[in-house]
Design a protein around this motif. Structure first.
Motif, PDB file in Angstrom:
ATOM      1  N   ALA A   1       0.805  -1.226   0.000  1.00 23.80           N
ATOM      2  CA  ALA A   1       0.000   0.000   0.000  1.00 23.80           C
ATOM      3  C   ALA A   1       0.837   1.276   0.000  1.00 23.80           C
ATOM      4  O   ALA A   1       0.374   2.314  -0.462  1.00 23.80           O
ATOM      5  CB  ALA A   1      -0.947  -0.002   1.197  1.00 23.80           C
TER       6      ALA A   1
ATOM      7  N   SER B   1       0.138   2.248  -8.989  1.00 20.16           N
ATOM      8  CA  SER B   1      -0.586   3.188  -8.128  1.00 20.16           C
ATOM      9  C   SER B   1      -2.022   2.729  -7.903  1.00 20.16           C
ATOM     10  O   SER B   1      -2.549   2.829  -6.787  1.00 20.16           O
ATOM     11  CB  SER B   1      -0.593   4.589  -8.736  1.00 20.16           C
ATOM     12  OG  SER B   1       0.707   5.118  -8.744  1.00 20.16           O
ATOM     13  N   GLY B   2      -2.656   2.220  -8.953  1.00 19.98           N
ATOM     14  CA  GLY B   2      -4.012   1.694  -8.821  1.00 19.98           C
ATOM     15  C   GLY B   2      -4.075   0.511  -7.867  1.00 19.98           C
ATOM     16  O   GLY B   2      -5.009   0.386  -7.064  1.00 19.98           O
TER      17      GLY B   2
ATOM     18  N   GLN C   1      -1.978   0.002  -5.406  1.00 23.37           N
ATOM     19  CA  GLN C   1      -1.755   0.534  -4.067  1.00 23.37           C
ATOM     20  C   GLN C   1      -3.043   1.124  -3.488  1.00 23.37           C
ATOM     21  O   GLN C   1      -3.313   0.965  -2.301  1.00 23.37           O
ATOM     22  CB  GLN C   1      -0.645   1.584  -4.090  1.00 23.37           C
ATOM     23  CG  GLN C   1       0.720   0.961  -4.292  1.00 23.37           C
ATOM     24  CD  GLN C   1       1.834   1.983  -4.329  1.00 23.37           C
ATOM     25  OE1 GLN C   1       1.753   2.976  -5.047  1.00 23.37           O
ATOM     26  NE2 GLN C   1       2.866   1.733  -3.548  1.00 23.37           N
ATOM     27  N   GLN C   2      -3.838   1.774  -4.332  1.00 20.95           N
ATOM     28  CA  GLN C   2      -5.109   2.328  -3.867  1.00 20.95           C
ATOM     29  C   GLN C   2      -6.039   1.207  -3.404  1.00 20.95           C
ATOM     30  O   GLN C   2      -6.725   1.345  -2.390  1.00 20.95           O
ATOM     31  CB  GLN C   2      -5.778   3.155  -4.976  1.00 20.95           C
ATOM     32  CG  GLN C   2      -5.062   4.442  -5.292  1.00 20.95           C
ATOM     33  CD  GLN C   2      -4.956   5.341  -4.075  1.00 20.95           C
ATOM     34  OE1 GLN C   2      -5.924   5.566  -3.369  1.00 20.95           O
ATOM     35  NE2 GLN C   2      -3.757   5.841  -3.811  1.00 20.95           N
ATOM     36  N   GLN C   3      -6.043   0.096  -4.149  1.00 16.74           N
ATOM     37  CA  GLN C   3      -6.875  -1.039  -3.730  1.00 16.74           C
ATOM     38  C   GLN C   3      -6.384  -1.610  -2.405  1.00 16.74           C
ATOM     39  O   GLN C   3      -7.179  -2.000  -1.552  1.00 16.74           O
ATOM     40  CB  GLN C   3      -6.865  -2.143  -4.797  1.00 16.74           C
ATOM     41  CG  GLN C   3      -7.736  -1.840  -5.979  1.00 16.74           C
ATOM     42  CD  GLN C   3      -7.995  -3.105  -6.776  1.00 16.74           C
ATOM     43  OE1 GLN C   3      -8.462  -4.095  -6.225  1.00 16.74           O
ATOM     44  NE2 GLN C   3      -7.683  -3.048  -8.057  1.00 16.74           N
TER      45      GLN C   3
ATOM     46  N   LEU D   1      -4.923   0.005  -0.041  1.00 20.87           N
ATOM     47  CA  LEU D   1      -5.280   0.944   1.030  1.00 20.87           C
ATOM     48  C   LEU D   1      -6.749   0.814   1.430  1.00 20.87           C
ATOM     49  O   LEU D   1      -7.103   1.047   2.583  1.00 20.87           O
ATOM     50  CB  LEU D   1      -5.009   2.385   0.593  1.00 20.87           C
ATOM     51  CG  LEU D   1      -3.561   2.841   0.619  1.00 20.87           C
ATOM     52  CD1 LEU D   1      -3.418   4.191  -0.058  1.00 20.87           C
ATOM     53  CD2 LEU D   1      -3.033   2.875   2.042  1.00 20.87           C
TER      54      LEU D   1
END
Length: 171
Positions: free
Chosen positions: A50, A121-122, A124-126, A128
C-alpha cells in the motif's frame, strides 16, 4: 545450449508487514505494458504494497525462432518462482490463460501503452481500501502461502542463492 533469456534479480526490500502483491508486466520499453504475454521481449516483476513498491526481477527473452506455445512453460515458471499473482499484458492466448490460472497467476488485459507506474498506483489504492476480485483472492492466497512457509521453517523471501546465480550468469 542456447541461452534464451537473461534475468536481473534484485534483493527484495524487507517487508513492512503490510499485505503485498507480486505482479508482472509484459513490456518492451520497461515503462508501459506494450506486449502480448506469449511474445513479450521483457517481463518486469514488482513487489507492491500500500505504501511502497520495488522491482524484484526483470526477465529479458532473447529473440529465437520458437513457437509461442513452446515458450509458455519457461515464462510461467519465471512468474511462479516469485509467487507472482498477476501478469498485465495487452493480449494472452487461451492456452496461456489456462496455464497461468492453473499456476495461480491472473492474466490481466490492459490497453496498449498503459503506464506501469499508473497500474502500480491503482493497485496501491486497492490495497489501502477494500480489495476486490482477483486482488482480494491473491492476498488471501499469498497470506496462506506465507503461513505455510513459516510453519515449515522457511524464509518467505526468495533464496539468497539467487544473487550468487546472477553473479555467475553471463551477461
Amino acid at each position: 545450449m542456447l541461452n534464451t533469456r537473461r534475468k536481473l534479480s534484485v534483493e527484495p526490500k524487507p517487508s513492512n508487514g503490510e499485505p503485498n502483491l507480486i505482479v508482472a508486466f509484459a513490456t518492451q520499453d520497461r515503462r508501459h505494458v506494450d506486449q502480448h504475454f506469449g511474445s513479450a521481449r521483457c517481463v518486469m516483476i514488482y513487489n507492491v504494497d500500500a505504501t511502497q513498491w520495488s522491482l524484484l526481477e526483470a526477465v529479458e527473452y532473447c529473440s529465437v525462432d520458437e513457437d509461442r506455445h513452446a515458450k509458455l512453460p519457461t515464462r510461467i515458471s519465471d512468474l511462479s518462482e516469485l509467487n507472482c499473482s498477476a501478469i498485465f499484458c495487452n493480449a494472452c492466448g487461451v492456452s496461456a490463460i489456462r496455464q497461468l490460472l492453473e499456476n495461480g497467476i491472473n492474466p490481466i488485459k490492459v490497453h496498449l501503452d498503459t503506464d506501469i507506474h499508473s497500474l502500480i498506483s491503482g493497485l496501491q489504492q486497492q490495497l489501502l481500501g477494500e480489495p476486490m476480485g482477483w486482488v482480494k483472492r491473491a492476498l488471501k492466497a499469498h497470506s496462506g502461502l506465507q503461513g505455510q512457509k513459516r510453519n515449515q521453517g522457511e524464509r518467505p523471501t526468495p533464496d539468497s542463492d539467487r544473487l550468487s546465480q546472477l553473479m555467475d550468469e553471463e551477461w
